[in-house]
Design a protein around this motif. Structure first.
Motif, PDB file in Angstrom:
ATOM      1  N   LEU A  91     -13.808 -21.090  46.919  1.00  0.00           N
ATOM      2  CA  LEU A  91     -13.918 -22.205  45.791  1.00  0.00           C
ATOM      3  C   LEU A  91     -15.115 -23.046  45.907  1.00  0.00           C
ATOM      4  CD1 LEU A  91      -9.962 -23.520  46.764  1.00  0.00           C
ATOM      5  CD2 LEU A  91     -10.879 -21.928  44.864  1.00  0.00           C
ATOM      6  N   PRO A  92     -15.714 -22.774  44.981  1.00  0.00           N
ATOM      7  CA  PRO A  92     -17.064 -23.571  44.788  1.00  0.00           C
ATOM      8  C   PRO A  92     -16.635 -25.075  44.150  1.00  0.00           C
ATOM      9  CG  PRO A  92     -17.258 -21.729  43.392  1.00  0.00           C
ATOM     10  CD  PRO A  92     -15.826 -21.453  44.320  1.00  0.00           C
ATOM     11  N   ILE A  93     -16.319 -25.950  44.724  1.00  0.00           N
ATOM     12  CA  ILE A  93     -15.859 -27.355  44.003  1.00  0.00           C
ATOM     13  C   ILE A  93     -16.393 -28.382  44.779  1.00  0.00           C
ATOM     14  CG2 ILE A  93     -13.822 -28.805  43.918  1.00  0.00           C
ATOM     15  CD1 ILE A  93     -12.104 -26.480  43.954  1.00  0.00           C
ATOM     16  N   ASP A  94     -16.855 -29.282  43.757  1.00  0.00           N
ATOM     17  CA  ASP A  94     -17.721 -30.699  44.296  1.00  0.00           C
ATOM     18  C   ASP A  94     -16.381 -31.711  44.352  1.00  0.00           C
ATOM     19  OD1 ASP A  94     -19.061 -32.743  44.506  1.00  0.00           O
ATOM     20  OD2 ASP A  94     -20.082 -32.627  42.776  1.00  0.00           O
ATOM     21  N   LEU A  95     -16.131 -31.900  45.513  1.00  0.00           N
ATOM     22  CA  LEU A  95     -15.080 -32.909  45.643  1.00  0.00           C
ATOM     23  C   LEU A  95     -15.514 -34.500  45.456  1.00  0.00           C
ATOM     24  CD1 LEU A  95     -13.484 -31.746  49.029  1.00  0.00           C
ATOM     25  CD2 LEU A  95     -12.790 -31.335  46.840  1.00  0.00           C
ATOM     26  N   ALA A  96     -16.758 -34.772  45.094  1.00  0.00           N
ATOM     27  CA  ALA A  96     -17.258 -35.969  44.680  1.00  0.00           C
ATOM     28  C   ALA A  96     -17.157 -36.090  43.093  1.00  0.00           C
ATOM     29  CB  ALA A  96     -18.638 -36.083  44.999  1.00  0.00           C
ATOM     30  N   SER A  97     -16.828 -34.924  42.659  1.00  0.00           N
ATOM     31  CA  SER A  97     -16.966 -35.253  40.847  1.00  0.00           C
ATOM     32  C   SER A  97     -15.395 -35.678  40.699  1.00  0.00           C
ATOM     33  CB  SER A  97     -16.881 -33.802  40.465  1.00  0.00           C
ATOM     34  OG  SER A  97     -15.891 -33.005  40.871  1.00  0.00           O
ATOM     35  N   GLY A  98     -15.254 -36.058  39.423  1.00  0.00           N
ATOM     36  CA  GLY A  98     -14.133 -36.861  39.086  1.00  0.00           C
ATOM     37  C   GLY A  98     -12.771 -35.714  39.037  1.00  0.00           C
ATOM     38  N   ASP A  99     -12.964 -34.618  38.732  1.00  0.00           N
ATOM     39  CA  ASP A  99     -11.684 -33.614  38.883  1.00  0.00           C
ATOM     40  C   ASP A  99     -11.636 -32.643  40.034  1.00  0.00           C
ATOM     41  OD1 ASP A  99     -13.889 -32.170  38.105  1.00  0.00           O
ATOM     42  OD2 ASP A  99     -12.907 -31.551  36.257  1.00  0.00           O
ATOM     43  N   GLY A 100     -12.705 -32.873  41.032  1.00  0.00           N
ATOM     44  CA  GLY A 100     -12.761 -31.895  41.824  1.00  0.00           C
ATOM     45  C   GLY A 100     -11.397 -31.789  42.987  1.00  0.00           C
ATOM     46  N   VAL A 101     -10.826 -32.975  43.137  1.00  0.00           N
ATOM     47  CA  VAL A 101      -9.664 -32.961  44.148  1.00  0.00           C
ATOM     48  C   VAL A 101      -8.291 -32.275  43.394  1.00  0.00           C
ATOM     49  CG1 VAL A 101      -7.894 -34.183  45.102  1.00  0.00           C
ATOM     50  CG2 VAL A 101     -10.491 -34.682  45.476  1.00  0.00           C
ATOM     51  N   ASP A 102      -8.457 -32.780  42.013  1.00  0.00           N
ATOM     52  CA  ASP A 102      -7.383 -32.026  41.256  1.00  0.00           C
ATOM     53  C   ASP A 102      -7.536 -30.543  41.100  1.00  0.00           C
ATOM     54  OD1 ASP A 102      -6.057 -34.625  40.771  1.00  0.00           O
ATOM     55  OD2 ASP A 102      -7.305 -34.890  38.874  1.00  0.00           O
ATOM     56  N   GLU A 103      -8.987 -30.099  41.153  1.00  0.00           N
ATOM     57  CA  GLU A 103      -9.040 -28.618  40.816  1.00  0.00           C
ATOM     58  C   GLU A 103      -8.526 -28.013  42.180  1.00  0.00           C
ATOM     59  OE1 GLU A 103     -12.758 -25.601  39.832  1.00  0.00           O
ATOM     60  OE2 GLU A 103     -12.966 -27.664  39.878  1.00  0.00           O
ATOM     61  N   LEU A 104      -9.107 -28.588  43.552  1.00  0.00           N
ATOM     62  CA  LEU A 104      -8.630 -27.884  44.652  1.00  0.00           C
ATOM     63  C   LEU A 104      -7.208 -27.861  44.786  1.00  0.00           C
ATOM     64  CD1 LEU A 104      -9.451 -27.012  47.528  1.00  0.00           C
ATOM     65  CD2 LEU A 104      -9.419 -29.603  48.246  1.00  0.00           C
TER      66      LEU A 104
END
Length: 300
Positions: A91-104
Motif C-alpha cells: 500500500l503506497p500511502i502517505d499517512l501525513a496526507s489528509g486522507d491517508g489514514v482513511d485510505e489505509l
C-alpha cells in the motif's frame, strides 16, 4: 488481500513457516501464534520498519507494507515472498496526507491484521527558529496525528477480536526536551506517553502495546534530519529488541546503546538531561549547521 491502486503482491505460506514448524525459533512461533495471521508495518520502505517487516516475515506472518514510495515496497515484497512464501499487500500511502489514514483503513477492512507497527515518521534538527512551519506541521501529522488515528482504528479491531499488538516507535529523545531537535523530541514524547497509557488500558482486551524507544540508529532518518551519527544502532538490532519485548513490558530500549544512554541519564534531574541532550544533538548537527553558514558566507 486487495489493494486500491494496483494488483496486490501475493504468495503462499510455505509449510516450514507454520507455527511449531522445524526451523522456527520459540520467539518466532510466539509472534505467529499471538499476533497472526497478518501484521501491518508503516514506514516499511527503509530503516527500522523494513527490518521489522523482514523479521516478522521470518515468523511466517503475512504482511501489509505501507510507505509513500511503491518501488521499494514491491522490491521488499518480492524478496520476502521468495524467501518465506508469505502473502503480502503493498500500500503506497502517505499517512501525513489528509486522507491517508482513511485510505489505509478502507484498504485493510477485510484483512485480518493482528499486529500494527507504527514505524513511519521523520525528524528535523537544528535551531527551532530556523525551521519551516510547513515541514514541522508535516512531521506533527505523521509522527503524532497519524499514530493517534491508526492506533484508534487498529486498537478497536484488536480489542474486538480479543488479541493483538500495537508497536509505536518512540525515541530516547522523547524522555526529556531535546534542544536542536525540539519539535521532533516533542512528537516522540507524545508517542511515548500514548503507548504507556494504552499498554495499561488495552491489556484487559488482550491487546499488547509497546513503545520502542531506540537511540541513534543507522537509517534514512539521519539523512532527512541532517544529522551525523558516529555511534549508532543497526536497524536489525532495533527490530530484534523491539519484537523480543512485545507483550513483555511497556517500553523497549532496543540495543545496548539505547540502554546505556537512557540509564546514564535517568538518575539526573530533568533540566540536566535537557542540557546534556542539547549538547549531544548540537554535536550531531554541527556539520549541517556549518554547511549552512558557509553557504550564507558567515562561517566563523
Amino acid at each position: 488481500m486487495t489493494r486500491p491502486h494496483t494488483p496486490p503482491v501475493k504468495g503462499q505460506f510455505a509449510p516450514t513457516h507454520r507455527p511449531g514448524a522445524t526451523g522456527m525459533s520459540r520467539r518466532q512461533q510466539r509472534l505467529h501464534e499471538r499476533y497472526g495471521p497478518c501484521a501491518l508495518v508503516t514506514g516499511a520502505s527503509s530503516g527500522i520498519g523494513r527490518e521489522i517487516a523482514r523479521q516478522l516475515a521470518a515468523s511466517g506472518l503475512d504482511l501489509v507494507l505501507v510507505a509513500r514510495s511503491a518501488a521499494p515496497l514491491h522490491q521488499l515484497a518480492d524478496e520476502l515472498i521468495a524467501q518465506h512464501g508469505i502473502a503480502i499487500q503493498v500500500l503506497p500511502i502517505d499517512l501525513a496526507s489528509g486522507d491517508g489514514v482513511d485510505e489505509l483503513t478502507t484498504a485493510t477492512t477485510s484483512t485480518e491484521i493482528g499486529l500494527y507497527v507504527a514505524s513511519a515518521g521523520f525528524g528535523t534538527s537544528g535551531p527551532f527558529l530556523d525551521s519551516t512551519l510547513d515541514q514541522e506541521r508535516d512531521m506533527l501529522r505523521l509522527n503524532c496525528e497519524a499514530v493517534l488515528a491508526t492506533s484508534l482504528v487498529f486498537g478497536r479491531r484488536f480489542a474486538a477480536r480479543g488479541r493483538g499488538g500495537l508497536v509505536l516507535l518512540s525515541s530516547i529523545v522523547g524522555f526529556q526536551g531535546t534542544p536542536n531537535a525540539a519539535h521532533y523530541a516533542a512528537t516522540k514524547a507524545y508517542v511515548q506517553t500514548l503507548a504507556e497509557a494504552l499498554h495499561v488500558e488495552l491489556r484487559a482486551h488482550g491487546v499488547d502495546v509497546l513503545a520502542a524507544a531506540p537511540g541513534p540508529t543507522h537509517s534514512g532518518f539521519a539523512d532527512r534530519a541532517s544529522m551525523t551519527m558516529s555511534y549508532a544502532l543497526s536497524p536489525q538490532d532495533v527490530a530484534k529488541g523491539t519484537l523480543a519485548a512485545l507483550g513483555r513490558r511497556p517500553t523497549a530500549l532496543p540495543g545496548p546503546l539505547s540502554r546505556v544512554l537512557q540509564y546514564s541519564l535517568a538518575p539526573l534531574p530533568r533540566r540536566a538531561r535537557v542540557r546534556i541532550m542539547g549538547t549531544v544533538m548540537a554535536g550531531m548537527t554541527a556539520d549541517h549547521q556549518r554547511t549552512k553558514a558557509q553557504i550564507a558566507g558567515t562561517t566563523p
